[in-house]
Design an enzyme around this catalytic site. Structure first.
Site, mmCIF file in Angstrom:
data_model
loop_
_atom_site.group_PDB
_atom_site.id
_atom_site.type_symbol
_atom_site.label_atom_id
_atom_site.label_comp_id
_atom_site.label_asym_id
_atom_site.label_seq_id
_atom_site.Cartn_x
_atom_site.Cartn_y
_atom_site.Cartn_z
ATOM 1 N N GLN A 100 26.879 19.538 10.459
ATOM 2 C CA GLN A 100 26.923 20.909 10.544
ATOM 3 C C GLN A 100 27.145 20.762 8.883
ATOM 4 O O GLN A 100 28.732 20.623 8.458
ATOM 5 C CB GLN A 100 28.251 21.767 11.490
ATOM 6 C CG GLN A 100 27.618 23.649 10.955
ATOM 7 C CD GLN A 100 28.655 24.157 11.822
ATOM 8 O OE1 GLN A 100 30.018 24.439 11.291
ATOM 9 N NE2 GLN A 100 28.454 24.624 12.929
ATOM 10 N N TYR A 183 28.879 32.805 7.173
ATOM 11 C CA TYR A 183 29.135 32.219 6.120
ATOM 12 C C TYR A 183 28.022 32.282 5.508
ATOM 13 O O TYR A 183 27.401 33.656 5.425
ATOM 14 C CB TYR A 183 29.289 30.746 6.136
ATOM 15 C CG TYR A 183 30.430 30.711 7.138
ATOM 16 C CD1 TYR A 183 31.674 31.230 5.825
ATOM 17 C CD2 TYR A 183 31.045 30.147 7.967
ATOM 18 C CE1 TYR A 183 32.957 30.935 6.726
ATOM 19 C CE2 TYR A 183 32.689 30.028 8.591
ATOM 20 C CZ TYR A 183 33.061 30.638 7.844
ATOM 21 O OH TYR A 183 34.654 30.617 8.339
ATOM 22 N N GLY A 328 34.104 24.469 22.532
ATOM 23 C CA GLY A 328 35.052 24.610 21.746
ATOM 24 C C GLY A 328 36.647 24.424 22.323
ATOM 25 O O GLY A 328 36.609 22.807 22.090
#
Length: 376
Positions: A100, A183, A328
């Site tokens: 990523q 981001y 997650g």
């Protein structure tokens, strides 16, 4: 569990053994930005524990002063060598692994050690600061700063492309652009953080340009093995637009991305845990993300994440709504989450929140590689 989750799937140019992905999970265990042996053990555990497709923790494409001390990078040869060890080992255990790629944009801090070492400003689409901010390695509570508007966004696209070249050298199966969670890529998309008046801002088409041009740049390196993760509901890192503008923006982005032959798009659902409150009001724009944006992706595999239970994931995959699901917290707390789901064993390890991101002077294995596997 007899299951659609445990059928193989072609993702880009590789075949993954199951539809249970491991989401990108920042854990702050790198040694001065270089992946190390404790990280290799962590990824090995999860590959052996049944993760079909692993997406690495977010990897910095250039030196930046993030909120996360000990985040890994991929801009130099030492980092590439560290990742190659991890990638080769994950492959030997039967899993596939994507890198990523991450640029944090305006949520870096000029006083963070890596930003000082970089000697560059905190760049963003526009000189608009995010509210909030917590820097674990800066004294006091400095919060976010007003960033420097980047004059030529193509210089940042070039950093993503070089990071993809480096990821290829490390042997990764593909790359996922971090277009979520406020981001850099998300900052270009959102009209609250991007008020540019040139070709990179203003209209939906202009705000989506950075994400689409970055995708095209990394496709030049990885071909069909490129993905993007987006979180249209926003909230985290002071992101979010009114609902119709959100749908218009992400609908356009995904409709155009659908033409690019991506490996997959990951849609992050609204999460109350990632939502923030300013002036007594929640920041996010809650809506059903997979349901809303699936029609814009008729030709692209859709994966999703954020709070899925195994049962919910099974229903979504078996019905054809999703190609796969990224988990997650289940992978943080269970090295064998995939095997547990397959064998019907409970996901009952409790998270140690104090060591989620490591802690100074504490053994990095604690709360990282010491969670127990089940008995089989």
């Amino acid at each position: 569990m007899t299951s659609a989750l445990f059928t193989p799937l072609k993702v880009g140019s590789v075949t993954v053994p199951n539809r249970i992905g491991m989401s990108a999970l920042t854990r702050s265990r790198s040694s001065a930005t270089v992946p190390n042996d404790i990280q290799k053990e962590y990824y090995d555990q999860r590959a052996a524990g049944g993760a079909g497709l692993i997406v690495t923790e977010a990897i910095l494409i250039t030196r930046q002063g993030t909120e996360w001390p000990d985040a890994p990078g991929i801009w130099n040869d030492e980092q590439v060598a560290g990742w190659k060890k991890i990638v080769d080992s994950v492959h030997s255990l039967g899993s596939k692994i994507y890198a990523q790629l991450w640029h944090v944009g305006r949520v870096a801090h000029p006083q963070a050690p890596e930003q000082l070492a970089a000697g560059t400003p905190v760049y963003a689409p526009s000189a608009i600061s995010a509210r909030g901010g917590k820097f674990r390695h800066i004294e006091g509570s400095p919060g976010y700063v007003t960033p420097t508007e980047v004059s030529d966004p193509t210089t940042l696209i070039a950093l993503f492309k070089q990071a993809a070249v480096n990821a290829k050298k490390a042997g990764f199966d593909g790359v996922e652009l971090h277009g979520a969670n406020g981001y850099l890529i998300h900052q270009f998309l959102d009209s609250t953080s991007n008020t540019r008046t040139d070709q990179w801002g203003g209209s939906v088409e202009n705000r989506a340009r950075f994400a689409l041009e970055t995708l095209k740049a990394v496709i030049e390196v990885f071909g069909p093995d490129v993905a993007i993760k987006v979180s249209p509901a926003g909230g985290y890192n002071d992101m979010g637009m009114p609902l119709q503008e959100t749908i218009d923006t992400f609908g356009y982005l995904l409709r155009e991305a659908d033409k690019l032959n991506l490996a997959y798009v990951c849609l992050a659902r609204y999460s109350p845990w990632l939502d923030v409150q300013f002036d007594g009001k929640k920041r996010a724009t809650p809506h059903d993300v997979p349901e809303t944006y699936a029609p814009f992706l008729p030709s692209t595999q859709i994966w999703a994440n954020t709070g899925y239970t195994p049962e919910e994931a099974e229903t979504a995959v078996s019905s054809g709504k999703l190609a796969g699901v990224f988990f997650g917290m289940a992978w943080i707390t269970h090295p064998d989450a995939g095997k547990r789901i397959q064998k019907g064993k409970p996901l009952d390890n409790q998270p140690d929140y104090a060591t989620l991101y490591g802690a100074p002077g504490v053994d990095p294995a604690k709360g990282y590689t010491d969670y127990k596997a089940a008995e089989y």
